[in-house]
Scaffold this motif. Structure first.
Motif, PDB file in Angstrom:
ATOM      1  N   THR A 223      -1.550  -7.928  18.092  1.00  0.00           N
ATOM      2  CA  THR A 223      -0.864  -7.149  17.082  1.00  0.00           C
ATOM      3  C   THR A 223      -2.001  -6.764  15.953  1.00  0.00           C
ATOM      4  O   THR A 223      -2.798  -7.941  15.461  1.00  0.00           O
ATOM      5  N   TYR A 224      -2.489  -5.584  15.659  1.00  0.00           N
ATOM      6  CA  TYR A 224      -3.467  -5.199  14.441  1.00  0.00           C
ATOM      7  C   TYR A 224      -2.403  -4.811  13.345  1.00  0.00           C
ATOM      8  O   TYR A 224      -1.576  -4.141  13.622  1.00  0.00           O
ATOM      9  N   ASN A 225      -3.011  -4.922  12.218  1.00  0.00           N
ATOM     10  CA  ASN A 225      -2.235  -4.680  10.997  1.00  0.00           C
ATOM     11  C   ASN A 225      -3.066  -4.328   9.898  1.00  0.00           C
ATOM     12  O   ASN A 225      -4.285  -4.662   9.793  1.00  0.00           O
ATOM     13  N   CYS A 226      -2.552  -3.665   8.712  1.00  0.00           N
ATOM     14  CA  CYS A 226      -3.092  -3.241   7.496  1.00  0.00           C
ATOM     15  C   CYS A 226      -1.881  -3.473   6.416  1.00  0.00           C
ATOM     16  O   CYS A 226      -0.901  -2.898   6.919  1.00  0.00           O
ATOM     17  N   LEU A 227      -2.204  -3.932   5.320  1.00  0.00           N
ATOM     18  CA  LEU A 227      -1.352  -4.056   4.218  1.00  0.00           C
ATOM     19  C   LEU A 227      -1.887  -3.178   3.081  1.00  0.00           C
ATOM     20  O   LEU A 227      -3.010  -3.366   2.859  1.00  0.00           O
ATOM     21  N   GLY A 228      -1.218  -2.346   2.608  1.00  0.00           N
ATOM     22  CA  GLY A 228      -1.516  -1.459   1.243  1.00  0.00           C
ATOM     23  C   GLY A 228      -0.676  -1.988   0.190  1.00  0.00           C
ATOM     24  O   GLY A 228       0.454  -1.746   0.126  1.00  0.00           O
ATOM     25  N   ASN A 229      -1.466  -2.486  -0.778  1.00  0.00           N
ATOM     26  CA  ASN A 229      -0.895  -3.481  -1.827  1.00  0.00           C
ATOM     27  C   ASN A 229      -1.359  -2.479  -2.966  1.00  0.00           C
ATOM     28  O   ASN A 229      -2.138  -2.442  -3.368  1.00  0.00           O
ATOM     29  N   PHE A 230       0.032  -2.117  -3.708  1.00  0.00           N
ATOM     30  CA  PHE A 230       0.075  -1.260  -4.861  1.00  0.00           C
ATOM     31  C   PHE A 230       0.539  -2.251  -6.073  1.00  0.00           C
ATOM     32  O   PHE A 230       1.785  -2.498  -6.020  1.00  0.00           O
ATOM     33  N   PHE A 231      -0.522  -2.434  -7.027  1.00  0.00           N
ATOM     34  CA  PHE A 231      -0.230  -3.393  -7.977  1.00  0.00           C
ATOM     35  C   PHE A 231       0.221  -2.269  -9.146  1.00  0.00           C
ATOM     36  O   PHE A 231      -0.463  -1.319  -9.637  1.00  0.00           O
ATOM     37  N   VAL A 232       1.392  -2.544  -9.776  1.00  0.00           N
ATOM     38  CA  VAL A 232       2.142  -1.762 -10.777  1.00  0.00           C
ATOM     39  C   VAL A 232       2.305  -2.478 -12.118  1.00  0.00           C
ATOM     40  O   VAL A 232       2.994  -3.436 -12.102  1.00  0.00           O
ATOM     41  N   ASN A 233       1.923  -1.968 -13.321  1.00  0.00           N
ATOM     42  CA  ASN A 233       2.515  -2.568 -14.519  1.00  0.00           C
ATOM     43  C   ASN A 233       3.584  -2.511 -14.982  1.00  0.00           C
ATOM     44  O   ASN A 233       4.595  -1.692 -14.452  1.00  0.00           O
ATOM     45  N   ASP A 234       4.071  -2.973 -16.012  1.00  0.00           N
ATOM     46  CA  ASP A 234       5.716  -2.904 -16.390  1.00  0.00           C
ATOM     47  C   ASP A 234       6.087  -1.543 -17.233  1.00  0.00           C
ATOM     48  O   ASP A 234       7.234  -1.353 -17.273  1.00  0.00           O
ATOM     49  N   LYS A 235       4.984  -0.563 -17.001  1.00  0.00           N
ATOM     50  CA  LYS A 235       5.197   0.885 -17.346  1.00  0.00           C
ATOM     51  C   LYS A 235       5.361   1.610 -16.105  1.00  0.00           C
ATOM     52  O   LYS A 235       5.477   2.859 -16.272  1.00  0.00           O
ATOM     53  N   ASN A 236       5.510   0.949 -14.974  1.00  0.00           N
ATOM     54  CA  ASN A 236       5.679   1.784 -13.542  1.00  0.00           C
ATOM     55  C   ASN A 236       4.407   2.404 -13.256  1.00  0.00           C
ATOM     56  O   ASN A 236       4.467   3.314 -12.479  1.00  0.00           O
ATOM     57  N   GLU A 237       3.325   2.246 -13.833  1.00  0.00           N
ATOM     58  CA  GLU A 237       1.856   2.830 -13.449  1.00  0.00           C
ATOM     59  C   GLU A 237       1.153   1.946 -12.398  1.00  0.00           C
ATOM     60  O   GLU A 237       0.942   0.944 -12.684  1.00  0.00           O
ATOM     61  N   ILE A 238       0.724   2.676 -11.480  1.00  0.00           N
ATOM     62  CA  ILE A 238      -0.074   2.065 -10.327  1.00  0.00           C
ATOM     63  C   ILE A 238      -1.719   1.847 -11.218  1.00  0.00           C
ATOM     64  O   ILE A 238      -2.352   2.448 -11.880  1.00  0.00           O
ATOM     65  N   VAL A 239      -1.929   0.363 -11.181  1.00  0.00           N
ATOM     66  CA  VAL A 239      -3.299  -0.066 -11.955  1.00  0.00           C
ATOM     67  C   VAL A 239      -4.389  -0.544 -10.969  1.00  0.00           C
ATOM     68  O   VAL A 239      -5.330  -0.592 -11.217  1.00  0.00           O
ATOM     69  N   ARG A 240      -3.758  -0.707  -9.461  1.00  0.00           N
ATOM     70  CA  ARG A 240      -4.798  -0.990  -8.431  1.00  0.00           C
ATOM     71  C   ARG A 240      -4.138  -1.203  -7.039  1.00  0.00           C
ATOM     72  O   ARG A 240      -2.835  -1.315  -6.923  1.00  0.00           O
ATOM     73  N   ILE A 241      -5.002  -0.535  -6.132  1.00  0.00           N
ATOM     74  CA  ILE A 241      -4.558  -0.558  -4.767  1.00  0.00           C
ATOM     75  C   ILE A 241      -5.579  -1.386  -3.745  1.00  0.00           C
ATOM     76  O   ILE A 241      -6.646  -0.914  -3.951  1.00  0.00           O
ATOM     77  N   ASP A 242      -4.979  -2.246  -2.907  1.00  0.00           N
ATOM     78  CA  ASP A 242      -5.835  -3.010  -2.018  1.00  0.00           C
ATOM     79  C   ASP A 242      -5.299  -2.539  -0.600  1.00  0.00           C
ATOM     80  O   ASP A 242      -4.230  -2.756  -0.462  1.00  0.00           O
ATOM     81  N   PHE A 243      -6.192  -2.464   0.121  1.00  0.00           N
ATOM     82  CA  PHE A 243      -5.981  -2.427   1.599  1.00  0.00           C
ATOM     83  C   PHE A 243      -6.495  -3.596   2.406  1.00  0.00           C
ATOM     84  O   PHE A 243      -7.806  -4.000   2.189  1.00  0.00           O
ATOM     85  N   VAL A 244      -5.875  -4.468   3.015  1.00  0.00           N
ATOM     86  CA  VAL A 244      -5.999  -5.528   3.764  1.00  0.00           C
ATOM     87  C   VAL A 244      -6.013  -5.534   4.944  1.00  0.00           C
ATOM     88  O   VAL A 244      -5.018  -5.296   5.474  1.00  0.00           O
TER      89      VAL A 244
END
Length: 107
Positions: free
Chosen positions: A70-91
């Motif tokens: 099994t090969y995988n990737c996670l796209g993590n979207f970090f969001v602040n308390d105003k619902n704004e995307i502040v960072r995205i990491d792919f692992v």
């Protein structure tokens, strides 16, 4: 045996660098955007975690099975308390990450 280890180490490092470049491109497009508008356009994440301070992490996942592995990737979207995307990491590995990005990119 040592040559094989060196080859796999090199391929791993090249794969990680490529995924980091993909993360930068995605970050440039979406930083500061509203996560709810993004979800409306691309669909719901596979999971979500809320931190104690109210920030959230939305996770998109891509995985596939090839020859019993099994090969995988996670796209993590970090969001602040105003619902704004502040960072995205792919692992993960480059192949699954490219498939994930193609699935969740805004056209």
């Amino acid at each position: 045996m040592n040559k094989l280890l060196i080859i796999f180490s090199f391929l791993f490092l090249v794969s990680c660098q490529s995924v980091n470049n993909l993360s930068k491109e995605f970050n440039n497009l979406l930083i500061g955007k509203d996560i709810n508008e993004y979800i409306f356009k691309v669909g719901p994440p596979d999971s979500k975690t809320t931190l104690s301070d109210g920030r959230q992490i939305f996770v998109y996942k891509e995985e596939f099975l090839y020859q019993g592995v099994t090969y995988n990737c996670l796209g993590n979207f970090f969001v602040n308390d105003k619902n704004e995307i502040v960072r995205i990491d792919f692992v993960g590995l480059r192949g699954p990450c490219i498939r994930l990005i193609n699935r969740i990119k805004i056209n």
